[in-house]
Design a protein around this motif. Structure first.
Motif, PDB file in Angstrom:
ATOM      1  N   LEU A 662      13.325   5.395  -0.071  1.00 47.38           N
ATOM      2  CA  LEU A 662      13.105   4.173   0.692  1.00 47.38           C
ATOM      3  C   LEU A 662      13.315   2.910  -0.144  1.00 47.38           C
ATOM      4  O   LEU A 662      13.244   1.799   0.387  1.00 47.38           O
ATOM      5  CB  LEU A 662      11.687   4.169   1.285  1.00 47.38           C
ATOM      6  N   ASN A 663      13.581   3.081  -1.430  1.00 44.63           N
ATOM      7  CA  ASN A 663      13.728   1.926  -2.321  1.00 44.63           C
ATOM      8  C   ASN A 663      14.939   1.076  -1.958  1.00 44.63           C
ATOM      9  O   ASN A 663      14.964  -0.125  -2.195  1.00 44.63           O
ATOM     10  CB  ASN A 663      13.838   2.413  -3.773  1.00 44.63           C
ATOM     11  N   SER A 664      15.972   1.724  -1.356  1.00 46.62           N
ATOM     12  CA  SER A 664      17.193   0.995  -1.025  1.00 46.62           C
ATOM     13  C   SER A 664      16.998   0.008   0.123  1.00 46.62           C
ATOM     14  O   SER A 664      17.861  -0.830   0.383  1.00 46.62           O
ATOM     15  CB  SER A 664      18.301   1.980  -0.652  1.00 46.62           C
ATOM     16  N   LEU A 665      15.864   0.092   0.836  1.00 48.07           N
ATOM     17  CA  LEU A 665      15.633  -0.801   1.975  1.00 48.07           C
ATOM     18  C   LEU A 665      15.144  -2.172   1.554  1.00 48.07           C
ATOM     19  O   LEU A 665      15.004  -3.076   2.393  1.00 48.07           O
ATOM     20  CB  LEU A 665      14.611  -0.169   2.935  1.00 48.07           C
ATOM     21  N   ASN A 666      14.841  -2.333   0.254  1.00 53.43           N
ATOM     22  CA  ASN A 666      14.386  -3.628  -0.259  1.00 53.43           C
ATOM     23  C   ASN A 666      13.073  -4.070   0.383  1.00 53.43           C
ATOM     24  O   ASN A 666      12.870  -5.243   0.691  1.00 53.43           O
ATOM     25  CB  ASN A 666      15.476  -4.691  -0.046  1.00 53.43           C
ATOM     26  N   ILE A 667      12.183  -3.101   0.650  1.00 47.23           N
ATOM     27  CA  ILE A 667      10.860  -3.413   1.192  1.00 47.23           C
ATOM     28  C   ILE A 667       9.814  -2.904   0.211  1.00 47.23           C
ATOM     29  O   ILE A 667      10.041  -1.945  -0.526  1.00 47.23           O
ATOM     30  CB  ILE A 667      10.637  -2.779   2.577  1.00 47.23           C
ATOM     31  N   ASN A 668       8.664  -3.551   0.202  1.00 47.45           N
ATOM     32  CA  ASN A 668       7.612  -3.220  -0.750  1.00 47.45           C
ATOM     33  C   ASN A 668       6.503  -2.445  -0.042  1.00 47.45           C
ATOM     34  O   ASN A 668       5.690  -3.019   0.680  1.00 47.45           O
ATOM     35  CB  ASN A 668       7.049  -4.499  -1.371  1.00 47.45           C
ATOM     36  N   ILE A 669       6.506  -1.124  -0.229  1.00 50.95           N
ATOM     37  CA  ILE A 669       5.478  -0.267   0.360  1.00 50.95           C
ATOM     38  C   ILE A 669       4.416  -0.003  -0.688  1.00 50.95           C
ATOM     39  O   ILE A 669       4.717   0.474  -1.781  1.00 50.95           O
ATOM     40  CB  ILE A 669       6.090   1.068   0.845  1.00 50.95           C
ATOM     41  N   THR A 670       3.185  -0.336  -0.364  1.00 52.58           N
ATOM     42  CA  THR A 670       2.083  -0.178  -1.315  1.00 52.58           C
ATOM     43  C   THR A 670       1.182   0.982  -0.909  1.00 52.58           C
ATOM     44  O   THR A 670       1.085   1.330   0.269  1.00 52.58           O
ATOM     45  CB  THR A 670       1.249  -1.465  -1.401  1.00 52.58           C
ATOM     46  N   ASP A 671       0.532   1.587  -1.926  1.00 53.74           N
ATOM     47  CA  ASP A 671      -0.375   2.715  -1.689  1.00 53.74           C
ATOM     48  C   ASP A 671      -1.806   2.247  -1.844  1.00 53.74           C
ATOM     49  O   ASP A 671      -2.150   1.553  -2.814  1.00 53.74           O
ATOM     50  CB  ASP A 671      -0.102   3.829  -2.692  1.00 53.74           C
ATOM     51  N   GLU A 672      -2.637   2.624  -0.883  1.00 52.59           N
ATOM     52  CA  GLU A 672      -4.062   2.317  -0.966  1.00 52.59           C
ATOM     53  C   GLU A 672      -4.857   3.587  -0.713  1.00 52.59           C
ATOM     54  O   GLU A 672      -4.333   4.570  -0.172  1.00 52.59           O
ATOM     55  CB  GLU A 672      -4.442   1.241   0.058  1.00 52.59           C
ATOM     56  N   LYS A 673      -6.108   3.542  -1.099  1.00 54.61           N
ATOM     57  CA  LYS A 673      -6.972   4.696  -0.930  1.00 54.61           C
ATOM     58  C   LYS A 673      -7.104   5.029   0.555  1.00 54.61           C
ATOM     59  O   LYS A 673      -7.321   4.154   1.382  1.00 54.61           O
ATOM     60  CB  LYS A 673      -8.344   4.433  -1.528  1.00 54.61           C
ATOM     61  N   LEU A 674      -6.942   6.307   0.850  1.00 54.67           N
ATOM     62  CA  LEU A 674      -7.024   6.751   2.232  1.00 54.67           C
ATOM     63  C   LEU A 674      -8.436   7.214   2.535  1.00 54.67           C
ATOM     64  O   LEU A 674      -9.012   8.020   1.803  1.00 54.67           O
ATOM     65  CB  LEU A 674      -6.033   7.901   2.472  1.00 54.67           C
TER      66      LEU A 674
END
Length: 837
Positions: A662-674
């Motif tokens: 998904l890095n090629s989409l130029n979007i910043n996906i962040t991970d948080e505690k579930l």
């Protein structure tokens, strides 16, 4: 629908060869799936005459036969049939003949020392219904005996071409010989020769309903019964009727049943005959018209059908009753308790019009489709029901010296004449102009489209003239009245189910004139098409996932009912209980795919799917587009790349694979505690966010789920809101690639270490550092994390490296220090951090 050419020839004039007729039917919408030449099965079969037989000298059960097959000398055939005798005509397979049904090629051979130059055949060996336990004897078959040495294909009803037609759902009239004959007449503009129907005792009496049957009458269903006496169930049908039924795939029973099936094939209306005497025995009284009824079956009731199968019924199945005893499943199959047999002398002849939906539901419930149910499901015009009964009565009276005692119908048939307005302007606007080809002999050298004869073709455009329109509709059986705007059209009974609107009539006009005769009407000017931004992103996502090792799967959106889910969307007319609801997730089937792959010893299974899920929320059906997938095992090629034979991915490797895709989409996906999720392993899962909105989840499958699937490898699954990905990725600043100059000045790095609560995520800290230090802070990332000795309980030590840089100038110490101090103070305030450096 299997259509016999000879039968069709009796109903309509045909002035073209078989291939042309097949092409014209296909072009008109009745696709010819196969042309079957039945005579091919008799290639090499001739009529023989048994001159003499003698016992085989070396075998008690064999006979040596001298057979005349029309050659200069009789041939010798060794035969083992018990009914062989001299002075009879038989069917002989000559040398070189291939018998497909028994997979045997005939050749001259020696049987126990005696030469055999052919084979005397039974009907079953030729793929025909047998009439005895031995060879076929033509004198016993009630057919004209052909000349010796001649192939008996005509006498056996196999001198025939069969058209196997694909009938679409909107053309139920195509499920009858009369319907196909009308179509051929309309296509080729030839004369119809339909059988005349004599109305015997024209008036039908209306009978009273019981309470439940009145419910069916209110649905405008038709139910008719005729009581007929002086029949004989022991009589066989003529060879013509038998062969026509056989060619359509229907077995011959006796003359009574065969004529009801014959009428169904000819007219398209299913009929059924009940044995009147058996009904009296079944009910213990003299049956009258008021004993018949239609109702819903009760759960647990059953019926043994005429095919010998015991059908278990439910409350969704419509049944026919006599004194409340079930005698048939409406529109599908009759019961064995009332079927016509050799002892039958009196019948109740049933002709009905059941609703397509009720027959479809009943058929699905009992798991049975018949010739009858197929026709009811597609729809039958009420106007042909009674005429079909009369046609069957005509055939019965010609075959038997029978008496029609009573004729009943459940309601008066009122046929409403509905006229459709067909506008000339609408026809021209919808279809466009017809291309007219004209020959120009004196064209000269400048003419275009010159043919082989040197003449040129001039193409002109014109509207369809009134004569062509009228001729097309009249050929379908329509009646026309002139109108100011065009015509008022009365549709014939056999087409009222599909010709309901003006556009339907226009489609018929274009179909009969020929779609290929109309001019193309392309947009002017022509502009190249292209993908929308969302389509581009969707394609990019698929390519990116595939490039890192994923395989795309497509799973069925119809699933079984989930007892734990209360918001599933139920299908109103499911085909199977396993496909009765819409899915509420994608991961369930993905896990099944992984389990199957690992069971077949695949080393790794990485799959993804872009699909929709459905659920009910506050009475409304919601549709959500998701990007989901699963990873299990390692897809490395060759064992030399792995330390152990069966290696598996850990959490960070799996998350990194999805990140790479998904890095090629130029979007910043962040991970948080579930927070707690019963599907995922606690501590090895995360909630993914995009632009501050919840995007979905990623994590390791919970151990209890792995145990249910009997898998030893960890499985990682993800579920992302695909609409949110598209929305973010198609913003102008993301979709349009922008370039910036590579830094030409050096950066300055400083480290910062701090003690914070162990529930504070490093991502939150790095984001705060970058936000506070703008515009000089270029990046901040975690370089060390420690939790253990010398660290207070509940605390964790985290160290970050901060990179400072200006756009054009080299940074100075006095520029960095104030910003660095500001970051330190902000960390103290926001996270109660204790600075260690």
């Amino acid at each position: 629908m299997k259509v016999s050419l000879s039968w069709l020839n009796e109903l309509v004039d045909i002035h073209c060869d078989v291939e042309e007729l097949a092409d014209s039917l296909s072009m008109a919408g009745f696709e010819v799936e196969e042309l079957i030449d039945l005579s091919a099965s008799l290639e090499g079969i001739v009529t023989g005459y048994v001159i003499d037989i003698s016992p085989h000298p070396n075998a008690d059960k064999l006979s040596v036969c001298k057979v005349d097959i029309g050659k200069s000398e009789a041939i010798q055939i060794v035969c083992g049939a018990k009914n062989i005798r001299s002075g009879i005509h038989v069917l002989v397979a000559t040398e070189g003949t291939y018998l497909k049904d028994i997979d045997l090629t005939i050749k001259t051979s020696h049987l126990r020392g005696q030469i055999s130059q052919g084979m005397i055949c039974s009907l079953s060996e030729l793929g025909l219904p047998p009439n005895n336990d031995g060879i076929a004897i033509l004198e016993e078959m009630n057919i004209a005996i052909p000349k010796i040495g001649v192939c008996p294909k005509k006498q056996l009803g196999l001198d025939e071409i069969i058209f196997d037609l694909a009938i679409t759902a909107n053309r139920p009239d195509g499920l009858s010989m009369v319907g196909i004959a009308r179509e051929v007449s309309a296509i080729n503009n030839t004369k119809l020769k339909l059988p005349a129907i004599d109305l015997l005792h024209k008036d039908y009496k209306e009978f009273d309903h019981n309470v439940e049957s009145k419910k069916f009458a209110s649905r405008n269903e038709v139910y008719s019964l005729n009581l007929i006496d002086n029949l004989n169930g022991n009589n066989d049908s003529s060879e013509e009727v038998k062969s026509r039924l056989r060619n359509a795939g229907i077995n011959s029973i006796n003359a009574i049943v065969d004529l009801t099936n014959y009428t169904m094939l000819e007219q398209g209306q299913p009929l059924h005959a009940f044995d009147a005497d058996l009904l009296c025995e079944l009910t213990g009284k003299e049956v009258t018209i008021n004993d018949f009824g239609i109702r819903k079956a009760k759960t647990g009731e059953n019926l043994i059908g005429i095919d010998g199968i015991d059908y278990s019924l439910s409350s969704k199945v419509d049944v026919i009753t006599c004194s409340n005893i079930i005698i048939a499943i409406a529109g599908i199959i009759g019961g064995k308790n009332s079927c016509v047999n050799k002892e039958t002398r009196k019948i109740w002849l049933e002709a009905a019009l059941f609703s397509p939906s009720s027959v479809r539901i009943s058929s699905r419930e009992i798991g049975k489709r018949t010739e009858s149910s197929t026709r009811f499901e597609k729809g039958i015009s009420p106007e042909i029901t009674i005429s079909s009964v009369e046609r069957c009565l005509n055939l019965l009276t010609k075959t038997f010296d029978c008496q029609i005692l009573e004729k009943w119908i459940n309601r008066e048939l009122v046929i409403e004449e509905q006229l459709l307005l067909l506008r000339r302007e609408k026809i021209n606007k919808t279809l466009g102009k017809v291309v007219e080809h004209k020959t120009n002999i004196n064209a000269g050298d400048n003419s275009n489209n010159i043919d082989k004869s040197g003449e040129s073709q001039i193409n002109t455009l014109r509207n369809i003239d009134d004569h062509e329109i009228e001729q097309s509709l009249i050929s379908l059986g329509c009646k026309l009245q002139k109108d100011v705007k065009g015509w008022l059209v009365e549709v014939p009974a056999n087409r009222k189910l599909d010709l309901k609107r003006e556009i339907d009539l226009i489609e018929e006009i274009s179909r009969l004139i020929g779609y290929d005769r109309f001019d193309s009407n392309l947009p002017n000017p022509l502009r190249p098409g292209g993908l929308t931004p969302k389509q581009k992103i969707e394609r990019k996502v698929r390519e990116s996932l595939t490039s890192v090792g994923f395989q795309e799967v497509v799973t069925l959106s119809l699933v079984a009912k989930d007892q734990y889910s209360k918001n599933q969307v139920a299908i109103s007319n499911p085909l199977l209980s396993e496909t009765s609801h819409l899915r509420t997730n994608l991961w369930q089937e993905h896990l099944n795919i992984c389990q199957r792959n690992m069971a077949y010893e695949q080393k790794g299974c990485w799959i993804y799917e872009i699909g929709k899920i459905y659920n009910i929320d506050s009475g409304r059906i919601n549709e959500t587009s998701l990007l989901c997938g699963a990873l299990v095992g390692n897809k490395s090629i060759g064992q030399w790349q792995t330390e152990t034979k069966n290696s598996s991915l850990d959490y960070f490797q799996s998350r990194g694979i999805l990140h790479s895709a998904l890095n090629s989409l130029n979007i910043n996906i962040t991970d948080e505690k579930l927070d707690e999720n019963q599907l995922l392993h606690p501590g090895k899962s995360s909630m993914l966010k995009l632009e501050g909105k919840e995007l979905g989840f990623f994590g390791k499958l919970h151990p209890s789920k792995l145990s249910d699937l009997n898998i030893d490898y960890p499985i990682y699954i993800f579920e992302l809101n695909f609409n949110l990905i598209l929305q973010s990725s198609t913003r102008k600043n993301k979709l349009n690639i922008s370039f910036k100059q590579f830094p030409t000045v050096p950066s300055m790095e400083r480290d910062i270490a701090l003690l914070v609560d162990n529930n504070i995520q490093s991502l939150d800290i790095s984001n705060l550092i970058i936000k506070t230090g703008r515009p000089l802070v270029e990046d901040a990332y975690l370089i060390d994390r420690y939790e253990g000795d010398n660290i207070p309980k509940g605390k964790v030590s985290q160290a970050f490296r901060i990179r400072y840089r200006k756009n054009k100038d080299t940074l100075k110490e006095e520029e960095v220090s104030p910003i660095h101090d500001k970051i330190r103070e902000k960390l103290k305030v926001e996270f109660s951090a204790e600075l260690r450096s």
